[in-house]
Design a protein around this motif. Structure first.
Motif, mmCIF file in Angstrom:
data_model
loop_
_atom_site.group_PDB
_atom_site.id
_atom_site.type_symbol
_atom_site.label_atom_id
_atom_site.label_comp_id
_atom_site.label_asym_id
_atom_site.label_seq_id
_atom_site.Cartn_x
_atom_site.Cartn_y
_atom_site.Cartn_z
ATOM 1 N N LYS A 153 9.282 -16.965 -2.434
ATOM 2 C CA LYS A 153 8.784 -17.096 -1.056
ATOM 3 C C LYS A 153 7.628 -18.100 -1.013
ATOM 4 C CE LYS A 153 7.190 -14.221 2.745
ATOM 5 N NZ LYS A 153 6.862 -12.869 3.183
ATOM 6 N N ARG A 154 6.764 -18.009 -1.997
ATOM 7 C CA ARG A 154 5.605 -18.930 -2.058
ATOM 8 C C ARG A 154 6.072 -20.358 -2.294
ATOM 9 N NH1 ARG A 154 0.256 -18.081 -5.784
ATOM 10 N NH2 ARG A 154 -0.965 -19.695 -4.769
ATOM 11 N N ALA A 156 8.971 -21.605 -1.473
ATOM 12 C CA ALA A 156 9.667 -22.053 -0.267
ATOM 13 C C ALA A 156 8.674 -22.542 0.780
ATOM 14 C CB ALA A 156 10.548 -20.946 0.294
ATOM 15 N N ARG A 157 7.521 -21.890 0.900
ATOM 16 C CA ARG A 157 6.487 -22.314 1.851
ATOM 17 C C ARG A 157 5.922 -23.672 1.468
ATOM 18 N NH1 ARG A 157 2.405 -17.657 2.280
ATOM 19 N NH2 ARG A 157 3.932 -16.288 1.361
ATOM 20 N N GLN A 158 5.797 -23.930 0.193
ATOM 21 C CA GLN A 158 5.239 -25.208 -0.253
ATOM 22 C C GLN A 158 6.180 -26.373 0.026
ATOM 23 O OE1 GLN A 158 4.184 -24.753 -4.345
ATOM 24 N NE2 GLN A 158 2.347 -23.572 -3.904
ATOM 25 N N GLN A 160 8.091 -26.598 2.665
ATOM 26 C CA GLN A 160 8.277 -26.788 4.110
ATOM 27 C C GLN A 160 7.325 -27.768 4.655
ATOM 28 O OE1 GLN A 160 8.072 -22.881 5.814
ATOM 29 N NE2 GLN A 160 10.166 -22.432 5.247
#
Length: 160
Positions: A153-154, A156-158, A160
Motif C-alpha cells: 500500500k505504501r 503504491a502511494r509513492q 501515484q
C-alpha cells in the motif's frame, strides 16, 4: 511378583549385604499405571492374563484368566521374545497395543506385559494435533500477509 536385588558394598568394596525389593504385579499395580498414564495394561503368565486394568461394564469384574487369542502376538512375544505393536480388538474395542515379553532371571520368557490405548483416543489426539497445526499455520500466514499488505500500500502511494 517382580523381584530385584543388588549388592551392598562396604568402603573396601567387599559385599556386606544385599538390598531386595519386590512389587506385586496385581490389578492395583496396573490401576496405578492406568491412573498415571491413561494406558490400559495387563500382565500375562505365559499365555493367560493374570492381572488387568480392563474392567467389565459392571465396574468391578476384571478380565483375568483369559488366554491371548492372537496367534501373531503369541508367536512374536512368547516364541520369538520380541515386542509386538499394532492394532487389536480387546473386549470388542479397537486398541493400539504393545506387548512386551516378561523374562525370568535366566532370560526365559515367562509371560507378557500389555499396554494399550483405545484407537479412537489416539485418532482424536491426532485430529486435534492436525487442527492445531492448521490454526497456527493460518495465524502465521495472516501475520506475514499484513506487513506485506502495508508495504504494498505504501509503495503504491509513492508511485501515484
Amino acid at each position: 511378583l517382580i523381584e530385584a536385588a543388588t549388592p551392598i558394598r562396604g568402603t573396601n568394596g567387599d559385599i556386606i549385604g544385599v538390598a531386595i525389593t519386590k512389587e506385586a504385579l496385581d490389578n492395583s499395580f496396573l490401576d496405578g499405571i492406568y491412573y498415571s498414564t491413561n494406558l490400559s495394561s495387563a500382565v500375562y503368565a505365559g499365555n493367560i492374563r493374570s492381572a488387568s486394568s480392563f474392567v467389565a461394564n459392571n465396574g468391578t469384574s476384571r478380565f483375568v484368566g483369559i488366554s491371548e487369542p492372537s496367534s501373531e502376538v503369541k508367536q512374536v512375544v512368547l516364541k520369538q521374545g520380541q515386542i509386538f505393536n499394532g492394532s487389536l480388538n480387546i473386549l470388542n474395542r479397537s486398541y493400539i497395543v504393545v506387548y512386551s515379553p516378561l523374562k525370568d532371571v535366566d532370560n526365559n520368557i515367562i509371560g507378557m506385559l500389555l499396554t494399550a490405548q483405545p484407537q479412537q483416543t489416539v485418532l482424536k489426539t491426532i485430529a486435534h494435533s492436525i487442527e492445531l497445526t492448521f490454526l497456527i499455520a493460518v495465524i502465521l500466514l495472516l501475520i506475514m500477509v499484513f506487513p506485506a499488505y502495508l508495504l504494498a500500500k505504501r509503495m503504491a502511494r509513492q508511485f501515484q
